[in-house]
Design a protein around this motif. Sequence first.
Motif, PDB file in Angstrom:
ATOM      1  N   SER A   1       0.857  -1.062  -0.072  1.00  0.00           N
ATOM      2  CA  SER A   1      -0.019  -0.088   0.266  1.00  0.00           C
ATOM      3  C   SER A   1       0.747   1.216  -0.027  1.00  0.00           C
ATOM      4  O   SER A   1       0.506   2.450  -0.813  1.00  0.00           O
ATOM      5  N   GLU A   2       1.952   1.244   0.675  1.00  0.00           N
ATOM      6  CA  GLU A   2       2.799   2.290   0.875  1.00  0.00           C
ATOM      7  C   GLU A   2       3.468   2.462  -0.454  1.00  0.00           C
ATOM      8  O   GLU A   2       3.466   3.781  -0.617  1.00  0.00           O
ATOM      9  N   GLN A   3       4.073   1.499  -1.172  1.00  0.00           N
ATOM     10  CA  GLN A   3       4.678   1.429  -2.217  1.00  0.00           C
ATOM     11  C   GLN A   3       3.596   2.019  -3.443  1.00  0.00           C
ATOM     12  O   GLN A   3       3.990   2.684  -4.380  1.00  0.00           O
TER      13      GLN A   3
ATOM     14  N   SER B   1       4.178   9.633  -7.540  1.00  0.00           N
ATOM     15  CA  SER B   1       5.444   9.893  -8.560  1.00  0.00           C
ATOM     16  C   SER B   1       4.626  10.016 -10.006  1.00  0.00           C
ATOM     17  O   SER B   1       5.145  11.080 -10.493  1.00  0.00           O
ATOM     18  N   LYS B   2       3.911   9.334 -10.449  1.00  0.00           N
ATOM     19  CA  LYS B   2       3.158   9.539 -11.478  1.00  0.00           C
ATOM     20  C   LYS B   2       2.290  10.929 -11.702  1.00  0.00           C
ATOM     21  O   LYS B   2       2.423  11.419 -12.830  1.00  0.00           O
ATOM     22  N   LYS B   3       1.707  11.202 -10.502  1.00  0.00           N
ATOM     23  CA  LYS B   3       1.030  12.449 -10.614  1.00  0.00           C
ATOM     24  C   LYS B   3       2.108  13.655 -10.931  1.00  0.00           C
ATOM     25  O   LYS B   3       1.886  14.467 -11.468  1.00  0.00           O
TER      26      LYS B   3
ATOM     27  N   VAL C   1       2.382  16.222 -13.774  1.00  0.00           N
ATOM     28  CA  VAL C   1       2.510  18.004 -13.770  1.00  0.00           C
ATOM     29  C   VAL C   1       3.462  18.317 -14.283  1.00  0.00           C
ATOM     30  O   VAL C   1       3.663  19.523 -15.053  1.00  0.00           O
ATOM     31  N   MET C   2       4.642  17.839 -14.146  1.00  0.00           N
ATOM     32  CA  MET C   2       6.060  18.259 -14.812  1.00  0.00           C
ATOM     33  C   MET C   2       5.729  18.142 -16.157  1.00  0.00           C
ATOM     34  O   MET C   2       6.612  19.083 -16.717  1.00  0.00           O
TER      35      MET C   2
END
Length: 125
Positions: free
Chosen positions: A63-65, A72-74, A78-79
């Motif tokens: 769950s944490e991963q 990270s994908k989000k 955004v980048m």
Amino acid sequence: MAISAEEFLKIAKRTSKLDAFKEDIIKLRQAKVSYKEIVRFLEMNDVKTSVSNLGHFINKLESEQAQITHKSKKTDAVMDTLKTSSSAVGHPNAQTKPPAVGHSNEPENRPNWATQRSLKDICGG
């Protein structure tokens, strides 16, 4: 002297006895080792736990991963959006072409009976 709640939480934060073997557990799961065999591995290292407790621990890790991956994908999205928008709008090196005069892909606003030739004749063009 009294202790603050933040200081108490640092001291009292409950950790799992499995935390010390986190990397080993991950490595064993990646090698497709069963929960029962991982429990046996832990017992060889003087850690007593149940298969269900190990399952809860592994689910928590997954769950944490998943949250880290999602964030990270989000962030990447955004980048990418920022890169695209900064390279196209207002970027000092952005090159824009002016629209070609008289060669638009958009249909002109004229009545159906009016052809391009008749409009040129009417307008003197």
